[in-house]
Design an enzyme around this catalytic site. Structure first.
Site, PDB file in Angstrom:
ATOM      1  N   LYS A  39       0.835  -1.206   0.000  1.00 54.36           N
ATOM      2  CA  LYS A  39       0.000   0.000   0.000  1.00 54.36           C
ATOM      3  C   LYS A  39       0.865   1.249   0.000  1.00 54.36           C
ATOM      4  CE  LYS A  39      -3.705  -0.510   2.231  1.00 54.36           C
ATOM      5  NZ  LYS A  39      -4.551  -0.849   3.386  1.00 54.36           N
ATOM      6  N   ARG A 108      -3.557   2.900   8.550  1.00 51.08           N
ATOM      7  CA  ARG A 108      -3.916   1.683   7.825  1.00 51.08           C
ATOM      8  C   ARG A 108      -2.708   0.768   7.686  1.00 51.08           C
ATOM      9  NH1 ARG A 108      -6.686   3.331   2.318  1.00 51.08           N
ATOM     10  NH2 ARG A 108      -7.851   1.397   2.609  1.00 51.08           N
ATOM     11  N   GLY A 117      -8.367  -7.256   4.569  1.00 50.35           N
ATOM     12  CA  GLY A 117      -9.177  -7.347   5.775  1.00 50.35           C
ATOM     13  C   GLY A 117      -8.550  -8.110   6.920  1.00 50.35           C
ATOM     14  N   MET A 119      -5.674  -7.418   8.585  1.00 51.21           N
ATOM     15  CA  MET A 119      -5.033  -6.591   9.610  1.00 51.21           C
ATOM     16  C   MET A 119      -5.859  -5.329   9.818  1.00 51.21           C
ATOM     17  SD  MET A 119      -0.991  -7.149   8.845  1.00 51.21           S
ATOM     18  CE  MET A 119      -1.120  -6.583   7.166  1.00 51.21           C
ATOM     19  N   ARG A 352      -3.267  -1.311  -6.390  1.00 46.98           N
ATOM     20  CA  ARG A 352      -2.428  -2.508  -6.318  1.00 46.98           C
ATOM     21  C   ARG A 352      -2.750  -3.359  -7.531  1.00 46.98           C
ATOM     22  NH1 ARG A 352      -5.711  -4.590  -1.034  1.00 46.98           N
ATOM     23  NH2 ARG A 352      -7.683  -5.012  -2.058  1.00 46.98           N
ATOM     24  N   HIS A 468     -15.622  -7.875   1.115  1.00 42.68           N
ATOM     25  CA  HIS A 468     -14.642  -8.745   1.760  1.00 42.68           C
ATOM     26  C   HIS A 468     -14.762 -10.180   1.250  1.00 42.68           C
ATOM     27  CE1 HIS A 468     -13.407 -11.577   5.004  1.00 42.68           C
ATOM     28  NE2 HIS A 468     -12.385 -10.754   5.101  1.00 42.68           N
ATOM     29  N   SER A 799      15.780 -41.829 -10.648  1.00 45.00           N
ATOM     30  CA  SER A 799      14.463 -41.201 -10.502  1.00 45.00           C
ATOM     31  C   SER A 799      14.206 -41.047  -9.009  1.00 45.00           C
ATOM     32  CB  SER A 799      13.367 -42.049 -11.144  1.00 45.00           C
ATOM     33  OG  SER A 799      12.114 -41.417 -10.983  1.00 45.00           O
ATOM     34  N   CYS A 867       9.643 -38.858  -9.642  1.00 44.59           N
ATOM     35  CA  CYS A 867       8.360 -39.503  -9.926  1.00 44.59           C
ATOM     36  C   CYS A 867       7.428 -39.525  -8.724  1.00 44.59           C
ATOM     37  CB  CYS A 867       8.574 -40.918 -10.456  1.00 44.59           C
ATOM     38  SG  CYS A 867       9.459 -42.017  -9.321  1.00 44.59           S
ATOM     39  N   TYR A 887      13.581 -34.206 -15.976  1.00 45.95           N
ATOM     40  CA  TYR A 887      12.135 -34.298 -16.136  1.00 45.95           C
ATOM     41  C   TYR A 887      11.458 -34.465 -14.780  1.00 45.95           C
ATOM     42  CZ  TYR A 887      12.516 -39.375 -15.432  1.00 45.95           C
ATOM     43  OH  TYR A 887      12.769 -40.613 -14.904  1.00 45.95           O
TER      44      TYR A 887
END
Length: 915
Positions: A39, A108, A117, A119, A352, A468, A799, A867, A887
């Site tokens: 913020k 704030r 919401g 805090m 934001r 909210h 693997s 895997c 992989y």
């Protein structure tokens, strides 16, 4: 940044400790989120852009962390705040809380990551019994002043002094009832004066002290309360849910107040530069006349669509549209904006990068590429595997016979079915007992977070897309319908009345559609998602009837496949699963579990093999199993022609193939009591007793089984080799890889490999085919990881079986611990997430990294894969990319997620390399 050179003038931000704890909005920028929180950083950025931001300053996250670590605010903080407050007062031409024309501020919270919401916030700091009169005279509106004062006492009492918020709500409802009105805007100044008196009495009774009249005391206590709220229960729960680190702390923003509750030419709203539910461009948001910002987010009064602002105040609307375009082009993303209009003057209170639904994320990412704002690589960072997984969930069958009882705002998509519950406690309780629930509220507030997490979906009768409930649900990927006004929710009587008078009692099943906003009685059947239909090949991008979302997903998957280095294979044990995996984009099979092939009709053959007393009995069992196994592999090689197929030799603990010892004992005892023949059962029971293990997961299984039962592994190797030879003869391209499970020492692997090589040579000689079968092992024991350099001398590939590796590293039995104590560990913060869900990088991950490095030092061309189920977990895929595996392998339905995350991992690692 301008700098005052006069050494006699207090410099805002200068600290005797040499650490700057406070920044003016003119000093920061959007890249300082670690220090200023999201913020504060974005308020500074908007100020830099010349947008109308009320003046103010930000107290850094470092100040918060110092306070939380020591229990005391930094010694220099008060002086820094005083210097910034002095500068703010000089700029505004008024003093905080002065009697005649008071400066009021909001306090704030603002963490690095958005926690809507969770805090604390306090508005109207500076009002007192004296200054409220001055505010009334300055504004020319007595009602406005007393409304602002009652709001301060209510927010301060609940947030700072810990008073039960329901007490203030009850008093407000009583005042409206006495006046015979339904909304607070209909209360007059005299009514609000009485309410202020009542609120102050509540504070005195519940908090044991008077509401503070000193404005600086109000501000200091509010700052401390915001710091404390970082460690509040709901904030900690939200961070665990969203995997936000607990050590970041929150910044605190002190901002001069602008007022949306000054009459019909004032108001407050939330706007999005694109629809956060669908991603479509347009005018999206909510506006509420004669209100303060918390009224919109709380959903206590139903808002009007943002488009209505054009009719209400065209000048402010046009200015807002221009600012929204500026912000989206600047941030190159969907922006979520909070604004207030004070008597026709627009002020920006926050922006934001906005939370969005999974579908909106994919649509927006491709739209921004098309608009030239971002490139493909950046687009991949805007979506993630969790969002893709959400898009693969089923949706309601529109052709089904349904009973629709209401419709609200489609706030967060999905098809959710469950039993109606009307409070958070019940939602959690029922969910833990296995029930699926829908949390129904008039509106949610931060205290409902537990229930929102537990519920399948959320339904409210108030609020809009910016309430909210909507914001938090979108962030969590929960289905949500808001503002279903025709539904009358009575939380005290635990019931909901729908149009026509039908009553939904707690426990009745309801269905909610977060994509349309529709609410149904009973359970509505579901159909596959169009995204799954796309992966299955039943929906084609570019076709006339193609879903717009499918187009966006198709493009993002194409981006990811072009960028990724990691290949993605499937865990599949039969041809059907293999073909589905291939449609989903699998590049081979990374794990074929042969034990699954021995269940059902073949179980008796394996039982005979294990219990065989003579070589002849054992050879007969193997002879019968061989052609069955061969056919399994022929089908598998055919479905995966041209792609690697890693086949794990028999691995399960013996008890999975033997009769249950208790059941068998009962059968023998009953037969003896009835004097019935039971020689076979008795012989079987004796064998089961002989082979019984206290901990079979750490007993005779894997390579140990192959070494103890002669011919078992060689039968499987022969079946693989003969199947490969048959496919070769049919002009196929089989690429088999034979994997030896549960190896702990290189000697085990050497013995099995020597036998396997001999069998393969025999099959090659008999068939005339060159098979080129590779032999490797699973790394699933800590000793195997620690001696990987030695094991690599006999292995052509590794693997990592991270399921068993996690069990053996932690000393956990997965089947037991997840049900017994994992919930407590997650709640206490010992785990941020289950180590079976996301790989434990510090422990298990360290062994993977060590084994990969040691293995390749011995054999540079060693192929490395994973895997375990971690192969389809988004966060784990990034770790495997970093470690350098070739992989990952996962269940078929997780393949698209792994492909997407492999592409994102490649992009992010390139970005960090460039940095």
């Amino acid at each position: 940044m301008s700098e005052n050179k006069d050494p006699h003038v207090a410099q805002p931000g200068h600290s005797v400790e040499g650490v700057k704890f406070v920044y003016d909005f003119t000093e920061g920028n959007k890249d300082l989120k670690d220090l200023l929180g999201g913020k504060g950083a974005n308020l500074a950025e908007m100020t830099n852009l010349g947008l109308p931001v009320p003046p103010g300053f930000t107290i850094t996250t470092e100040a918060c962390k110092t306070y939380l670590d020591s229990g005391e605010e930094p010694a220099a903080l008060r002086d820094e705040v005083s210097a910034h407050l002095d500068a703010l007062e000089a700029r505004m031409g008024k003093k905080l809380g002065q009697a005649d024309d008071p400066l009021l501020v909001s306090v704030r919270s603002g963490a690095k990551f958005s926690m809507p919401g969770m805090m604390d916030t306090v508005l109207n700091i500076g009002l007192s019994d004296k200054s409220v009169q001055g505010l009334a005279e300055q504004a020319g509106d007595e009602r406005f002043a007393w409304d602002s004062y009652r709001r301060l006492i209510q927010m301060f009492g609940k947030t700072v002094l810990g008073v039960d918020g329901e007490l203030f709500e009850d008093a407000l409802e009583a005042a409206k009832a006495a006046k015979k009105v339904t909304v607070d805007t209909e209360l007059e100044a005299a009514d609000l004066k009485k309410l202020v008196t009542k609120f102050k009495k509540i504070v005195k009774t519940e908090a044991g002290r008077d509401f503070p009249q000193d404005p600086r005391e109000q501000m200091d206590l509010a700052i401390k309360a915001v710091f404390d709220s970082w460690n509040g229960d709901r904030a900690k729960l939200y961070r665990r849910q969203e995997r936000i680190p607990h050590d970041l702390g929150t910044a605190v923003n002190v901002c001069s107040m602008v007022f949306g509750n000054l009459g019909p030419d004032s108001g407050t709203g939330v706007a999005f530069t694109r629809d956060p539910a669908s991603g479509q461009q347009g005018v999206y948001g909510d506006y509420l006349q004669n209100a303060q910002g918390e009224d919109v987010v709380a959903g206590i009064r139903n808002t009007v669509p943002l488009a209505d602002l054009e009719r209400i105040d065209k000048k402010s609307y046009d200015q807002l549209m221009q600012i929204m375009e500026t912000l989206e082009n600047h941030y190159k993303d969907l922006c979520d904006i909070e604004f207030t209009i004070e008597r026709g003057v627009l002020w920006m209170l926050q922006t934001r990068v906005g939370k969005r639904t999974a579908g909106a994320a994919f649509r927006i990412a491709t739209q921004l590429v098309d608009q030239g704002l971002i490139d493909e690589a950046e687009a991949l960072t805007r979506v993630n595997g969790a969002q893709l997984a959400q898009l693969m969930f089923p949706r309601f069958d529109e052709s089904a016979k349904v009973e629709q009882v209401g419709r609200g705002i489609a706030a967060s998509p999905g098809a959710a079915v469950g039993k109606a519950v009307f409070d958070s406690y019940t939602a959690v309780k029922w969910s833990r007992s296995g029930e699926k629930v829908i949390l129904i509220r008039r509106e949610t507030n931060p205290d409902d977070l537990d229930g929102m997490i537990a519920a399948e979906g959320i339904l409210t009768s108030r609020g809009g897309k910016t309430s909210h409930a909507a914001v938090v649900a979108r962030g969590m990927g929960k289905t949500c319908v808001c503002g279903a006004e025709e539904l009358e929710v009575d939380t005290k009587r635990r019931r909901m009345t729908v149009p026509g008078g039908h009553v939904v009692e707690e426990g009745d099943v309801v269905s909610i559609d977060g994509s349309t906003g529709k609410v149904y009685l009973g359970e509505v059947p579901v159909v596959p998602s169009p995204v799954v239909e796309y992966f299955e090949g039943r929906m084609h991008p570019g076709a006339d009837d193609a879903d717009e979302l499918v187009e966006a997903v198709h493009r993002m998957m194409a981006f990811a496949d072009r960028k990724r280095r990691l290949r993605v294979r499937a865990n599949a044990d039969n041809a059907e699963d293999a073909l589905r995996a291939r449609r989903f984009g699998a590049q081979g099979i990374g794990l074929c579990r042969t034990e699954h092939m021995f269940l059902g009709d073949r179980r008796e053959l394996v039982e005979r093999l294990i219990l065989a007393d003579t070589d002849a009995e054992r050879e007969e069992s193997l002879k019968q199993l061989l052609p069955l196994q061969k056919q399994d592999f022929v089908q598998l090689f055919e479905s995966m022609d041209g792609l690697p197929v890693t086949i794990r030799l028999l691995d399960p603990p013996l008890h999975e193939f033997l009769p249950d010892i208790t059941e068998l004992s009962v059968r023998v005892a009953l037969a003896e009591s009835r004097q019935e023949p039971h020689e076979n059962e008795l012989r079987l029971l004796q064998a089961v007793h002989r082979l019984h293990e206290q901990n079979p997961m750490l007993g005779l299984r894997g390579v140990r089984l192959g070494l103890v039962i002669p011919g078992l592994f060689t039968m499987q190797v022969r079946a693989i080799a003969e199947a490969a030879a048959e496919r070769k003869a049919a002009k196929g391209d089989p690429r088999a890889e034979i994997m030896i499970p549960l190896v702990g020492t290189v000697q085990e692997l050497e013995i099995v490999r020597e036998e396997a090589d001999q069998v393969i040579a025999e099959v090659e000689a008999a068939s005339g085919a060159q098979l080129k079968l590779s032999i490797g092992t699973m790394i699933e024991l800590p000793r195997a990881a620690l001696t990987a350099g030695q094991i690599a001398e006999a292995a052509q590939f590794f693997s990592f079986g991270t399921n068993d590796l996690t069990q053996t590293v932690w000393g956990f039995s997965r089947d037991d611990v997840e049900a017994s104590f994992f919930t407590a560990y997650l709640e206490k913060g010992i785990f941020g997430v289950s180590p079976f869900e996301t790989i434990d990088k510090d422990g298990v991950g360290s062994l993977v990294k060590l084994a990969a490095k040691a293995g390749r030092e011995t054999r540079p061309d060693l192929k490395l894969g994973v895997c375990g189920e971690h192969g389809g977990d988004p966060e784990s895929v990034h770790f495997f990319h970093e470690v350098g595996l070739d992989y990952v392998s996962c269940s078929p339905f997780r393949i698209p997620v792994a492909r997407l995350e492999a592409g994102r991992a490649a992009v992010q690692s390139q970005g960090s390399d460039h940095r």
